[in-house]
Structures are given as C-alpha cells and as structure tokens.
Design a protein around this motif. Structure first.
Motif, mmCIF file in Angstrom:
data_model
loop_
_atom_site.group_PDB
_atom_site.id
_atom_site.type_symbol
_atom_site.label_atom_id
_atom_site.label_comp_id
_atom_site.label_asym_id
_atom_site.label_seq_id
_atom_site.Cartn_x
_atom_site.Cartn_y
_atom_site.Cartn_z
ATOM 1 N N VAL A 25 0.878 -1.166 0.000
ATOM 2 C CA VAL A 25 0.000 0.000 0.000
ATOM 3 C C VAL A 25 0.917 1.218 0.000
ATOM 4 N N SER A 26 0.794 2.048 -1.038
ATOM 5 C CA SER A 26 1.726 3.179 -1.126
ATOM 6 C C SER A 26 1.135 4.349 -1.892
ATOM 7 N N TYR A 27 1.807 5.493 -1.731
ATOM 8 C CA TYR A 27 1.547 6.671 -2.546
ATOM 9 C C TYR A 27 2.497 6.624 -3.737
ATOM 10 N N CYS A 28 2.067 7.174 -4.870
ATOM 11 C CA CYS A 28 2.962 7.319 -6.018
ATOM 12 C C CYS A 28 2.852 8.748 -6.528
ATOM 13 N N HIS A 29 4.013 9.371 -6.714
ATOM 14 C CA HIS A 29 4.078 10.762 -7.158
ATOM 15 C C HIS A 29 4.513 10.889 -8.614
ATOM 16 N N VAL A 41 -1.341 13.236 -6.539
ATOM 17 C CA VAL A 41 -0.671 12.036 -6.031
ATOM 18 C C VAL A 41 -1.697 10.900 -6.068
ATOM 19 N N SER A 42 -1.215 9.697 -6.307
ATOM 20 C CA SER A 42 -2.090 8.523 -6.309
ATOM 21 C C SER A 42 -1.716 7.620 -5.151
ATOM 22 N N ALA A 43 -2.649 6.772 -4.763
ATOM 23 C CA ALA A 43 -2.381 5.760 -3.750
ATOM 24 C C ALA A 43 -2.871 4.420 -4.292
ATOM 25 N N PRO A 105 -1.384 3.841 3.494
ATOM 26 C CA PRO A 105 -0.110 3.738 2.790
ATOM 27 C C PRO A 105 1.068 3.650 3.759
ATOM 28 N N THR A 106 2.110 2.923 3.312
ATOM 29 C CA THR A 106 3.279 2.697 4.147
ATOM 30 C C THR A 106 4.530 3.383 3.616
ATOM 31 N N LEU A 107 4.434 4.016 2.419
ATOM 32 C CA LEU A 107 5.604 4.675 1.838
ATOM 33 C C LEU A 107 5.178 5.576 0.690
ATOM 34 N N HIS A 108 6.128 6.374 0.232
ATOM 35 C CA HIS A 108 5.959 7.241 -0.938
ATOM 36 C C HIS A 108 6.944 6.759 -2.004
ATOM 37 N N ALA A 109 6.474 6.632 -3.245
ATOM 38 C CA ALA A 109 7.337 6.264 -4.364
ATOM 39 C C ALA A 109 7.433 7.424 -5.347
ATOM 40 N N TYR A 110 8.519 7.464 -6.077
ATOM 41 C CA TYR A 110 8.781 8.487 -7.100
ATOM 42 C C TYR A 110 8.696 9.906 -6.556
ATOM 43 N N VAL A 111 9.255 10.120 -5.365
ATOM 44 C CA VAL A 111 9.251 11.476 -4.817
ATOM 45 C C VAL A 111 10.124 12.423 -5.647
#
Length: 140
Positions: A25-29, A41-43, A105-111
C-alpha cells in the motif's frame, strides 16, 4: 483488515474482489500516475493477480510501455494497473476500494517527481523512484 476486499468503479459496471490481504500500500508521485488519475498524487493497494476476481463487462485497458492501466469503459473511473515487469501483481487505485480507510499507505514512491507545492507531513519512507523490487531483486 480481513479478506475479501472489494471495490469497483463509480457507476458499478466494474467490480472486483481480492481474496487475500494486500502485499503493498503506497503513494505514487510519478507523472504517469498523475495523468492517469487526474490527481496530484495517487495511492495504490497491491495484491497478487491470482487472488483477484473481476465482474462486470465494462473493464477497458490502456497500454503504455510495460504498464497496462484498467478503467471503466462507462464512467471512466481508474481501477488498477499491472506492470509486465511485475507479472504476479496488480495494483488497485485506493479510491476504487469500497473501504479505502482500511488501507493506510506505508511509503511514498517516485518522490523525485513530486509536485513542489504538495506537502505531505508524515514520517513514511520516501523513495526517489519505485519501491517495488523487480523479479531480479533490484529496485530501479
């Protein structure tokens, strides 16, 4: 959380059910997710493909390189994406889940692609690119 987990599109023409707990489960930027979702931002909630079943006849696909995104052909709601480099996984849009509050979410990707005015004040890990290991064990 207790499986099954369900979700679908805005009009109800596409439904899905996941028969196990999510593995991711994550965010994607990234810019591609931003364009696909229309949001800054998407999750996503990730499951193994063989744990998911779809119902309805309106699911449509859009391929862009190794990524195929699904959406409802009637209301246009984004549903999920699969990546040919991660052939066992499917990632559902958090907003497509019936109970989105169950998936934190447990993390952020593509920051590295995060919009400069978007500030999310959490202590989650932040990855410059993807956070998902590829089958060869690398994280691009």
């Amino acid at each position: 959380m207790i499986a099954p987990h369900t979700g679908g599109c805005r009009c109800g023409a596409v439904r899905f059910e996941a028969l196990a707990e999510p593995h991711h489960v994550s965010y994607c930027h990234c810019g591609d997710c931003r364009r696909a979702s229309g949001a800054p931002v998407s999750a996503f909630v990730g499951f193994l493909v063989d744990q998911v079943a779809f119902t309805g006849k309106a699911l449509k696909m859009y391929e862009n390189g190794p990524v195929t995104r699904s959406f409802c052909g009637i209301c246009g709601s984004p549903i999920a994406y699969v990546d040919e480099r991660l052939e066992d996984d499917i990632y559902f849009m958090l907003g497509a889940m019936d109970r989105p509050a169950d998936f934190e979410p447990t993390l952020h990707a593509y920051v590295s692609e995060q919009l400069p005015f978007l500030h999310m004040s959490d202590d989650l890990p932040r990855h410059l690119k993807t956070s998902v290991k590829r089958p060869d064990g690398t994280v691009p």
